[in-house]
Design a protein around this motif. Structure first.
Motif, PDB file in Angstrom:
ATOM      1  N   LEU A 138      38.317  37.692  42.422  1.00  0.00           N
ATOM      2  CA  LEU A 138      38.429  38.024  43.840  1.00  0.00           C
ATOM      3  C   LEU A 138      37.818  36.906  44.683  1.00  0.00           C
ATOM      4  O   LEU A 138      38.328  36.577  45.753  1.00  0.00           O
ATOM      5  CB  LEU A 138      37.722  39.358  44.125  1.00  0.00           C
ATOM      6  N   VAL A 139      36.758  36.325  44.155  1.00  0.00           N
ATOM      7  CA  VAL A 139      36.124  35.210  44.850  1.00  0.00           C
ATOM      8  C   VAL A 139      37.089  34.036  44.894  1.00  0.00           C
ATOM      9  O   VAL A 139      37.323  33.426  45.934  1.00  0.00           O
ATOM     10  CB  VAL A 139      34.816  34.792  44.145  1.00  0.00           C
ATOM     11  N   GLU A 140      37.683  33.766  43.737  1.00  0.00           N
ATOM     12  CA  GLU A 140      38.577  32.622  43.637  1.00  0.00           C
ATOM     13  C   GLU A 140      39.779  32.761  44.563  1.00  0.00           C
ATOM     14  O   GLU A 140      40.268  31.787  45.118  1.00  0.00           O
ATOM     15  CB  GLU A 140      39.061  32.480  42.189  1.00  0.00           C
ATOM     16  N   ALA A 141      40.218  34.008  44.726  1.00  0.00           N
ATOM     17  CA  ALA A 141      41.363  34.248  45.595  1.00  0.00           C
ATOM     18  C   ALA A 141      40.955  34.169  47.067  1.00  0.00           C
ATOM     19  O   ALA A 141      41.791  34.251  47.957  1.00  0.00           O
ATOM     20  CB  ALA A 141      41.968  35.612  45.283  1.00  0.00           C
ATOM     21  N   GLY A 142      39.664  34.028  47.299  1.00  0.00           N
ATOM     22  CA  GLY A 142      39.190  33.960  48.672  1.00  0.00           C
ATOM     23  C   GLY A 142      39.065  35.342  49.298  1.00  0.00           C
ATOM     24  O   GLY A 142      38.972  35.475  50.511  1.00  0.00           O
ATOM     25  N   TYR A 143      39.075  36.374  48.482  1.00  0.00           N
ATOM     26  CA  TYR A 143      39.043  37.738  49.004  1.00  0.00           C
ATOM     27  C   TYR A 143      37.627  38.228  49.299  1.00  0.00           C
ATOM     28  O   TYR A 143      37.434  39.050  50.174  1.00  0.00           O
ATOM     29  CB  TYR A 143      39.712  38.696  48.025  1.00  0.00           C
ATOM     30  N   ILE A 144      36.693  37.781  48.480  1.00  0.00           N
ATOM     31  CA  ILE A 144      35.313  38.159  48.764  1.00  0.00           C
ATOM     32  C   ILE A 144      34.440  36.924  48.588  1.00  0.00           C
ATOM     33  O   ILE A 144      34.890  35.915  48.035  1.00  0.00           O
ATOM     34  CB  ILE A 144      34.793  39.287  47.826  1.00  0.00           C
ATOM     35  N   GLU A 145      33.224  37.038  49.064  1.00  0.00           N
ATOM     36  CA  GLU A 145      32.338  35.886  48.962  1.00  0.00           C
ATOM     37  C   GLU A 145      31.657  35.850  47.605  1.00  0.00           C
ATOM     38  O   GLU A 145      31.399  36.889  47.003  1.00  0.00           O
ATOM     39  CB  GLU A 145      31.294  35.950  50.060  1.00  0.00           C
ATOM     40  N   ALA A 146      31.390  34.648  47.165  1.00  0.00           N
ATOM     41  CA  ALA A 146      30.649  34.513  45.922  1.00  0.00           C
ATOM     42  C   ALA A 146      29.298  35.169  46.130  1.00  0.00           C
ATOM     43  O   ALA A 146      28.758  35.156  47.234  1.00  0.00           O
ATOM     44  CB  ALA A 146      30.482  33.040  45.574  1.00  0.00           C
ATOM     45  N   ASP A 147      28.773  35.755  45.080  1.00  0.00           N
ATOM     46  CA  ASP A 147      27.484  36.409  45.173  1.00  0.00           C
ATOM     47  C   ASP A 147      27.478  37.485  46.254  1.00  0.00           C
ATOM     48  O   ASP A 147      26.724  37.430  47.227  1.00  0.00           O
ATOM     49  CB  ASP A 147      26.415  35.341  45.496  1.00  0.00           C
ATOM     50  N   PRO A 148      28.356  38.470  46.120  1.00  0.00           N
ATOM     51  CA  PRO A 148      28.491  39.513  47.140  1.00  0.00           C
ATOM     52  C   PRO A 148      27.237  40.387  47.251  1.00  0.00           C
ATOM     53  O   PRO A 148      26.476  40.503  46.304  1.00  0.00           O
ATOM     54  CB  PRO A 148      29.676  40.337  46.638  1.00  0.00           C
ATOM     55  N   SER A 149      27.103  40.984  48.398  1.00  0.00           N
ATOM     56  CA  SER A 149      25.969  41.880  48.625  1.00  0.00           C
ATOM     57  C   SER A 149      26.085  43.118  47.748  1.00  0.00           C
ATOM     58  O   SER A 149      27.152  43.424  47.217  1.00  0.00           O
ATOM     59  CB  SER A 149      25.959  42.318  50.089  1.00  0.00           C
ATOM     60  N   GLU A 150      24.994  43.814  47.667  1.00  0.00           N
ATOM     61  CA  GLU A 150      24.944  45.061  46.909  1.00  0.00           C
ATOM     62  C   GLU A 150      26.044  46.007  47.374  1.00  0.00           C
ATOM     63  O   GLU A 150      26.791  46.577  46.589  1.00  0.00           O
ATOM     64  CB  GLU A 150      23.575  45.716  47.149  1.00  0.00           C
ATOM     65  N   GLU A 151      26.143  46.108  48.681  1.00  0.00           N
ATOM     66  CA  GLU A 151      27.101  47.019  49.300  1.00  0.00           C
ATOM     67  C   GLU A 151      28.537  46.632  48.952  1.00  0.00           C
ATOM     68  O   GLU A 151      29.364  47.457  48.587  1.00  0.00           O
ATOM     69  CB  GLU A 151      26.902  46.956  50.812  1.00  0.00           C
ATOM     70  N   LYS A 152      28.788  45.320  49.039  1.00  0.00           N
ATOM     71  CA  LYS A 152      30.125  44.820  48.758  1.00  0.00           C
ATOM     72  C   LYS A 152      30.463  45.036  47.275  1.00  0.00           C
ATOM     73  O   LYS A 152      31.596  45.390  46.930  1.00  0.00           O
ATOM     74  CB  LYS A 152      30.177  43.319  49.096  1.00  0.00           C
ATOM     75  N   SER A 153      29.494  44.838  46.417  1.00  0.00           N
ATOM     76  CA  SER A 153      29.723  45.042  44.987  1.00  0.00           C
ATOM     77  C   SER A 153      30.083  46.490  44.696  1.00  0.00           C
ATOM     78  O   SER A 153      30.953  46.783  43.875  1.00  0.00           O
ATOM     79  CB  SER A 153      28.487  44.653  44.178  1.00  0.00           C
ATOM     80  N   GLU A 154      29.387  47.382  45.382  1.00  0.00           N
ATOM     81  CA  GLU A 154      29.693  48.808  45.228  1.00  0.00           C
ATOM     82  C   GLU A 154      31.131  49.078  45.637  1.00  0.00           C
ATOM     83  O   GLU A 154      31.865  49.829  45.002  1.00  0.00           O
ATOM     84  CB  GLU A 154      28.748  49.657  46.103  1.00  0.00           C
ATOM     85  N   TRP A 155      31.505  48.447  46.724  1.00  0.00           N
ATOM     86  CA  TRP A 155      32.868  48.608  47.243  1.00  0.00           C
ATOM     87  C   TRP A 155      33.888  48.091  46.235  1.00  0.00           C
ATOM     88  O   TRP A 155      34.885  48.740  45.948  1.00  0.00           O
ATOM     89  CB  TRP A 155      32.983  47.851  48.574  1.00  0.00           C
ATOM     90  N   VAL A 156      33.615  46.913  45.676  1.00  0.00           N
ATOM     91  CA  VAL A 156      34.520  46.343  44.676  1.00  0.00           C
ATOM     92  C   VAL A 156      34.619  47.267  43.469  1.00  0.00           C
ATOM     93  O   VAL A 156      35.695  47.499  42.921  1.00  0.00           O
ATOM     94  CB  VAL A 156      34.048  44.937  44.217  1.00  0.00           C
ATOM     95  N   LYS A 157      33.502  47.807  43.113  1.00  0.00           N
ATOM     96  CA  LYS A 157      33.488  48.715  41.959  1.00  0.00           C
ATOM     97  C   LYS A 157      34.387  49.925  42.209  1.00  0.00           C
ATOM     98  O   LYS A 157      35.161  50.330  41.333  1.00  0.00           O
ATOM     99  CB  LYS A 157      32.054  49.169  41.718  1.00  0.00           C
ATOM    100  N   LYS A 158      34.305  50.472  43.414  1.00  0.00           N
ATOM    101  CA  LYS A 158      35.175  51.605  43.751  1.00  0.00           C
ATOM    102  C   LYS A 158      36.637  51.189  43.749  1.00  0.00           C
ATOM    103  O   LYS A 158      37.514  51.914  43.298  1.00  0.00           O
ATOM    104  CB  LYS A 158      34.812  52.147  45.135  1.00  0.00           C
TER     105      LYS A 158
END
Length: 492
Positions: A347-367
């Motif tokens: 997702l980072v490589e695709a430019g969709y999320i930032e490298a080293d995402p926040s806790e909150e963002k990681s939770e979101w990705v997990k969902k």
RNA sequence: GGCCCCUUGGUCAAGUGGUUAAGACACCGCCCUUUCACGGCGGAAUCACGGGUUCAAAUCCCGUAGGGGUCACCA
């Protein structure tokens, strides 16, 4: 037979790990482990011209990634080293001398050009290209003359006349070749002093105490040459087993490295986030079948049940569908946290999320991954499946547009937009209730309720649970998408 | 072309003289589900051909056809 089982995988470092090679390595590995034997890696680098940078390292890394380990190799060493052919000249040379002394081999002064011309002529006559034996009986004087011309000879092995070479193949049974069908006396030492493949392999297999040689079908024609070397030295040959090649189902031909319709290198699967266990499982089923009806096995189970007698005799077609299915089976069983961390880099490589995402963002990705896990075959697939969540544009399929033309659609969308504005917390459960509320308010239900909402928000008729999708999309984006769809409706 | 290997559904395959010829992927249908996916149930679909041997052949033998591999100073 109490002799220790020792097998080897002997790649030449001319490229990355190809599926076919990986399969050869895999079966050798399984055979060794099943019998409690040794699995050895030997590098066949007698052709320096074709070597590529880091080819050896890449091959080994990918083998490791697949879950294959070994007992002896160039880097680990072992009692029968060195394990790189280029470092074994001191072993080959005296043996070649010995063959010269006993007149089983001789010097040949023909140039490559002469030989090519000879073969060309033979082909033109409809004959099989072969070495005529021009230099087989040169006198000492003739040899001296050639040497004085400055020609460095190659050395050829003299094929015993009128012999037959038979071996009991582990997968195909008895195979026999006649002396004169082998192509004429063949080269064992090249002009650059290196031994040729067929010679080096034989010497190495003998000194490394290899007991079984499991390799591709394409080596069948090499076997008689190797056998005659064993005979010449009065060595016992290992048992040979020739596995069928993997073919392309569309062409029916051997998988060619140029063929772009199929990903052919292990690295490519690794890069896409396939699971090594899945690939291991898939490859093992290419030309081998287990006893029962199950098809999903762990490495340990394969080791336990592997039986070379169940190697197939007809070629196996590479079936991409089956790979996807097997991969999906493994994907579904994967721990969600693990899958999430595997997927984030894509997702980072695709430019969709930032490298080293926040806790909150990681939770979101997990969902998000939770929504798609059951249909994924490889980690990188998430970037395709979940575009909707990352791209701003909304694409409606033709059928989706038809849905939006429905009479009650504007009513539903209006009501739902109002609901969305105030839903608290903005979570799946509450959103589900909001949809219910729209149903109460408008009296519209079922497909006529859900489909317009889905299509207006996602542009598609299909996708994961609607309320989950909306939650992850977020309030603003959901409302914005509905607005876009409302604009579209007005334009009808 | 010579030599060698191979031939069970669209694909992978089990099968080793007597089976309703397993199973899996893909496909189709139904169920589940707001939809998709997952899952469940069901369906269609195969012994290349021709001769033998045998009471009996997908299984053994011989041909034919088709496919593949290989014929390098590559491995």
């Amino acid at each position: 037979m109490t002799e220790k089982i020792r097998v080897r995988y002997a790649p030449s470092p001319t490229g990355h790990l190809h599926i076919g090679n990986a399969r050869t390595a895999l079966f050798n590995y399984l055979f060794a482990r099943h019998h409690g034997g040794d699995f050895i890696i030997r590098i066949e680098d007698t052709d320096q011209k074709r070597e590529i940078e880091a080819g050896e390292q890449s091959q080994l890394e990918n083998l490791k990634w697949l879950g294959i380990d070994w007992d002896e190799s160039p880097s680990e060493g072992g009692p029968y080293g060195p394990y790189r052919q280029s470092e074994r000249k001191d072993i080959y040379d005296p043996l070649i001398d010995q063959l010269m002394v006993s007149n089983r081999a001789y010097k040949c002064y023909c140039t490559s050009e002469e030989l090519e011309a000879e073969r060309e002529a033979q082909r033109a006559r409809g004959e099989m290209p072969h070495y005529s034996g021009k230099c087989a009986h040169l006198s000492a004087a003739e040899q001296k003359a050639k040497e004085e011309e400055g020609i460095t000879p190659v050395i050829r092995f003299r094929i015993p006349k009128g012999s037959t070479f038979t071996f009991d193949d582990m997968v195909k049974g008895d195979i026999t070749f006649e002396s004169d069908s082998i192509g004429g006396d063949w080269i064992i030492r090249k002009r650059d002093g290196m031994p040729t493949y067929n010679f080096a392999v034989t010497i190495d297999d003998h000194y490394m105490k290899i007991s079984h040689v499991l390799r591709g079908d394409d080596h069948i024609a090499n076997t008689p040459k190797q056998i005659m070397v064993y005979d010449a030295f009065e060595w016992k040959a290992p048992r040979f087993g020739h596995m069928t090649l993997i073919i392309n189902a569309d062409t029916g031909k051997k998988l060619s490295k140029r063929d772009e319709s199929i990903l052919q290198f292990i690295e490519q699967y690794r890069d896409l986030g396939y699971m090594p266990e899945a690939l291991f499982n898939f490859i093992t089923l290419l030309g081998w079948s287990p006893v029962g009806e199950d098809e999903l096995f762990s490495k340990e189970e394969f080791v336990e049940t592997f039986d070379h007698k169940r190697l197939g005799t007809s070629p196996a077609a590479f079936d991409g569908n089956k790979l996807e299915w097997i991969s999906n089976q493994y994907m579904k069983d994967m721990d969600i946290d693990e899958l999430t961390s595997k997927a984030i880099p894509y997702l980072v490589e695709a430019g969709y999320i930032e490298a080293d995402p926040s806790e909150e963002k990681s939770e979101w990705v997990k969902k998000l991954i939770g929504l798609y896990q059951e249909q994924m075959s490889y980690a990188a697939e998430i970037t395709k499946l979940a575009v909707l969540f990352f791209e701003d544009k909304l694409d409606w399929s033709d059928e989706s547009k038809e849905v939006l033309k429905g009479e009650t659609v504007p009513t539903v969308l209006e009501a739902f937009t109002e609901q969305l504005k105030t839903v608290e917390p903005f979570e799946a459960d509450a959103i589900k209730k909001a949809i219910k509320a729209v149903q109460k308010e408008t009296g519209i239900k079922g497909k006529n309720l859900f489909m317009p909402i889905r299509v207006a928000i996602t542009g598609q008729q299909h996708g994961p649970q609607l309320h989950d999708t909306i939650e992850l999309l977020g309030r603003d984006k959901a409302i914005a998408n509905i607005n876009k769809s409302q604009d579209l409706i007005k334009s009808f």
